[in-house]
Design a protein around this motif. Sequence first.
Motif, mmCIF file in Angstrom:
data_model
loop_
_atom_site.group_PDB
_atom_site.id
_atom_site.type_symbol
_atom_site.label_atom_id
_atom_site.label_comp_id
_atom_site.label_asym_id
_atom_site.label_seq_id
_atom_site.Cartn_x
_atom_site.Cartn_y
_atom_site.Cartn_z
ATOM 1 N N VAL A 55 7.752 -1.320 1.584
ATOM 2 C CA VAL A 55 6.569 -2.221 0.666
ATOM 3 C C VAL A 55 5.419 -2.177 1.581
ATOM 4 C CG1 VAL A 55 5.926 -4.360 -0.009
ATOM 5 C CG2 VAL A 55 8.035 -3.598 -0.857
ATOM 6 N N LYS A 56 5.479 -2.636 2.929
ATOM 7 C CA LYS A 56 4.381 -2.559 3.774
ATOM 8 C C LYS A 56 3.715 -1.202 3.876
ATOM 9 C CE LYS A 56 5.991 -6.601 6.580
ATOM 10 N NZ LYS A 56 6.580 -6.889 8.051
ATOM 11 N N ARG A 57 4.679 -0.231 4.065
ATOM 12 C CA ARG A 57 4.014 1.211 4.102
ATOM 13 C C ARG A 57 3.445 1.709 2.779
ATOM 14 N NH1 ARG A 57 8.167 5.701 4.788
ATOM 15 N NH2 ARG A 57 8.297 5.387 2.643
ATOM 16 N N ALA A 58 3.846 1.060 1.589
ATOM 17 C CA ALA A 58 3.229 1.505 0.413
ATOM 18 C C ALA A 58 1.805 0.843 0.385
ATOM 19 C CB ALA A 58 3.958 1.149 -0.901
ATOM 20 N N ILE A 59 1.753 -0.446 0.731
ATOM 21 C CA ILE A 59 0.515 -1.254 0.603
ATOM 22 C C ILE A 59 -0.535 -0.623 1.816
ATOM 23 C CG2 ILE A 59 -0.486 -3.541 1.165
ATOM 24 C CD1 ILE A 59 1.928 -4.834 0.208
ATOM 25 N N SER A 60 -0.047 -0.273 2.679
ATOM 26 C CA SER A 60 -0.748 0.400 3.778
ATOM 27 C C SER A 60 -1.470 1.651 3.121
ATOM 28 C CB SER A 60 -0.124 0.477 5.020
ATOM 29 O OG SER A 60 -0.951 1.128 5.829
ATOM 30 N N ASN A 61 -0.568 2.455 2.601
ATOM 31 C CA ASN A 61 -1.185 3.818 2.260
ATOM 32 C C ASN A 61 -1.904 3.550 1.041
ATOM 33 O OD1 ASN A 61 0.441 5.264 3.766
ATOM 34 N ND2 ASN A 61 2.070 5.662 2.324
ATOM 35 N N ASP A 62 -1.660 2.614 0.087
ATOM 36 C CA ASP A 62 -2.800 2.388 -1.133
ATOM 37 C C ASP A 62 -4.059 1.822 -0.503
ATOM 38 O OD1 ASP A 62 -3.064 1.623 -3.941
ATOM 39 O OD2 ASP A 62 -3.333 -0.322 -3.099
ATOM 40 N N VAL A 63 -4.129 0.862 0.252
ATOM 41 C CA VAL A 63 -5.189 0.329 0.946
ATOM 42 C C VAL A 63 -6.154 1.373 1.589
ATOM 43 C CG1 VAL A 63 -6.366 -1.094 2.609
ATOM 44 C CG2 VAL A 63 -4.730 -2.027 1.130
ATOM 45 N N LYS A 64 -5.375 2.358 2.242
ATOM 46 C CA LYS A 64 -5.942 3.510 3.076
ATOM 47 C C LYS A 64 -6.701 4.290 2.128
ATOM 48 C CE LYS A 64 -3.267 6.386 4.799
ATOM 49 N NZ LYS A 64 -2.187 7.224 5.546
ATOM 50 N N TRP A 65 -5.935 4.796 0.996
ATOM 51 C CA TRP A 65 -6.602 5.765 -0.043
ATOM 52 C C TRP A 65 -7.558 5.143 -0.775
ATOM 53 C CZ3 TRP A 65 -0.890 6.964 -1.484
ATOM 54 C CH2 TRP A 65 -0.195 7.688 -0.560
#
Length: 134
Positions: free
Chosen positions: A96-106
């Motif tokens: 979940v943390k990785r998904a949120i991080s990727n979402d914010v980055k993109w």
Amino acid sequence: MNTLPRVKKRKGKKMKKMILTMVAMLSMTAAFAEGEKTAEVSNLEAYELNINMNKLSKALGLYDDQKEAVEEIHHTFAAELKFAAVYGKEDRDAMVKRAISNDVKWMRYILNKYQMRTYLELLNVTMKNRGLIK
């Protein structure tokens, strides 16, 4: 002859108590099992992210080209969250943390500074309401 009917009545009462006890135990077990499945379903529902893109684009003030890009990023984010839902707690939290991080980055590539601030506020509220972040 008087003793025989009393013995039969006692056996009947004991048998009746045993059967009633068994029925009560089985119904309680079924009720507990149903509660566990309900908790599991609600837990999986927290990972399903169905967002009205028209309302999101209105809240962020997106242009048409931004709207398409945000929609694609959101679909990727939602898929990553669904994928994370099937893992154990420790793996799930990391995913979940990785998904949120990727979402914010993109999203940083697509949104301007003001849109990004609004998006982060909405994302934080959504994730907290669903219990995915604390």
